[in-house]
Design a protein around this motif. Sequence first.
Motif: not given
Ligand SMILES: Nc1ncnc2c1ncn2[C@@H]1O[C@H](COP(=O)(O)OP(=O)(O)O)[C@@H](O)[C@H]1O
Lengths: 254, 401
Positions: A15, A18, A20, A39-46, A55
Amino acid sequence: MQPPLLEVHDLHKRFGSVQALDGVGLSVHAGSVLALLGDNGAGKSTLVKIVSGVHSPDAGSVALDGSTVELSSPRQASGCGIETVYQDLALCENLSVTQNLFLGRERRHSGNRLKGWFLDRHAMRQEAERAFQVLGSRIPSLSSPVSSLSGGQRQAVAIARAIVWRSRLVMFDEPTAALGVEQTANVHQLIRRLRDQGVGVLLVTHNMVDVFALADRIVVLRRGKRIAELNPTECTPDDVVSAITGSSIAARES
Amino acid sequence: MATLNSNTDLETGAQMDFVSRLRHGELGFVPVIFALFAVFLVFHLANPYFLTPRNLSNLTLQLGVLGIMALGVSLVLFIGEIDLSAGSVSGACAVVLVLLSTELGLPGLLAAASAIAVGAAIGWLHGTCVTLIGAPSFIVTLTGLLVWQGVQRMLVGNQIGQMLINDPLITGIASTFIPSWMSLLLIGLTSAAALIHFGRQWSAAVVGGIAEVAIWLARAALYPLLAIAVYAILSQHSGVPVLLLILAALTLVLTVLTEHTPFGTHIFAVGGNAEAARRAGINVSGIRVLLFAMCSSMAAMSGIVAVSRQYAVDSNTGGGNLVLDAIAAAVIGGTSLFGGRGRILGSLLGALVIGSVANGLDLLGQSANVKSIITGLILLGAVSVDMIARKRRIRSGAAGA
Ligand SMILES: Nc1ncnc2c1ncn2[C@@H]1O[C@H](COP(=O)(O)OP(=O)(O)O)[C@@H](O)[C@H]1O
Ligand SMILES: [Mg+2]
């Protein structure tokens, strides 16, 4: 040996500046729970969003039952039997329990052409009842709006969608983050029921209780990279925490 | 919290917890029916002429313009948007109708269809602005209110005062009454439909005992009895107006669409939680645009009815408080300004409340100013009921833990 239900291979997603996800691979087997930690921002949700069709990855592949699939929309993913339970549950509070279960995929009357335009409430109701029976879950009334349900009951509704749709893979993104002790235990119960039905579960969580109560395998991400795969029967919560935070090397070597 | 059982059936369980529904803020039609009784009682006591067949027949005809617009506006309210332009759109489309009929000599049906199509195009434009630009519908339709009013005045401008129309089909809409045999046939059809619809629930009601049977009877007989009552009253004057049938048909079609089709569920889903709807694969933007188009088409229809009542159009057609009255009608009828809840029939009943107030105040010789004040107060009452019910719903959800 049977191929895993879900196998993601070498996923990359960027992104802006970043990175991700940076070459992540993992697999989930039918009837098992994989905990995805980091940890937060590790990429799990992505990763979850890629598998649920929200995505598309920059590089890498997703395979179901050993064959690569193209997941370019949430609809396509649910068509493949992949259901996601979002942290905010994505329920319409004004609609009834049954309406929420079937949202976007309502059952219509079969047969006769004219009737085929209209909702088959009876069929939806019966399937909804069956889903809650499978989950062993208690809901006051299927026709009452979700706004009248408690947090735990709402979790059950979101999870019951997976049963109604006979999903093969259910992904949870931090399901217990906002719940109390009793409700968390309820969600654990629901996830076990899903697993016992032969469903593969990908569980994103921060909660060590979740991990050691449910997980068959643990995968840890850090800054978009997969850095460890652990077996919960062979490690302690401290091992997992240090893998997440990155202080593990020192801990292991000592 | 009870274990799930078959007792929670949609049709039978629904009436059993009627009282608890009320307590949890699910008010349904209770407020609007209460308001209707109150209004009828007050005006009857103030002037016995109010409830005569002659005046009720008049009231029915007066209901057309407001009623049709209220049905359309409530669709947009269901998805949590608002349409302030419906009055201007109805005026502009009314002018289009008259121009097509008088200047181009188009037959009435074609002219009316074209006016409705123009309305649909205008609504599509509003909806596209809302979804593409992401501008709040409040602003977009406020702009529409100004723009289409200007267009209406420009088109009327080079005529002096009114533009008359004499197409028999158009003028006939609001001045034709159906013969008695047709009314009786419609009563028969209503009864047959009620019997078919509720017949399937008869056996379940019998199992439920005497109370269930009584409820079944009341529900099954409601619409046939209503049809008979309307016929009995209106036939003492000129009979049942075609306009009432149009209103009833629109209400029926929109009720079926919103309550018995997947599309209807999607409408309320968008109004309740647009993000959840999107994740469920629903085309949220498409629904928004379509409902704005439907609302403006209905506004055009209401403009056609206005022309039919006046035999003419002028720069005031569709103006004044009309659109605010239509929004008020929907809210009085139980449609939430927060989106996601409401019923089409409620909006018709709400329009009846507002129409009755206007009619009753006219009979008492009150000015338009007084009407405006009273309607405003009723709207305030309806919004307050909506707010309180919403709070109760939220609280009962939290307490259900
Ligand atoms: N739609 C998006 N646009 C820009 N950056 C994103 C987006 N989604 C996630 N990120 C970035 O990607 C990284 C991983 O995010 P995320 O997968 O949400 O982490 P987690 O769920 O592990 O906390 C973070 O730095 C976040 O800021
Ligand atoms: Mg996350």
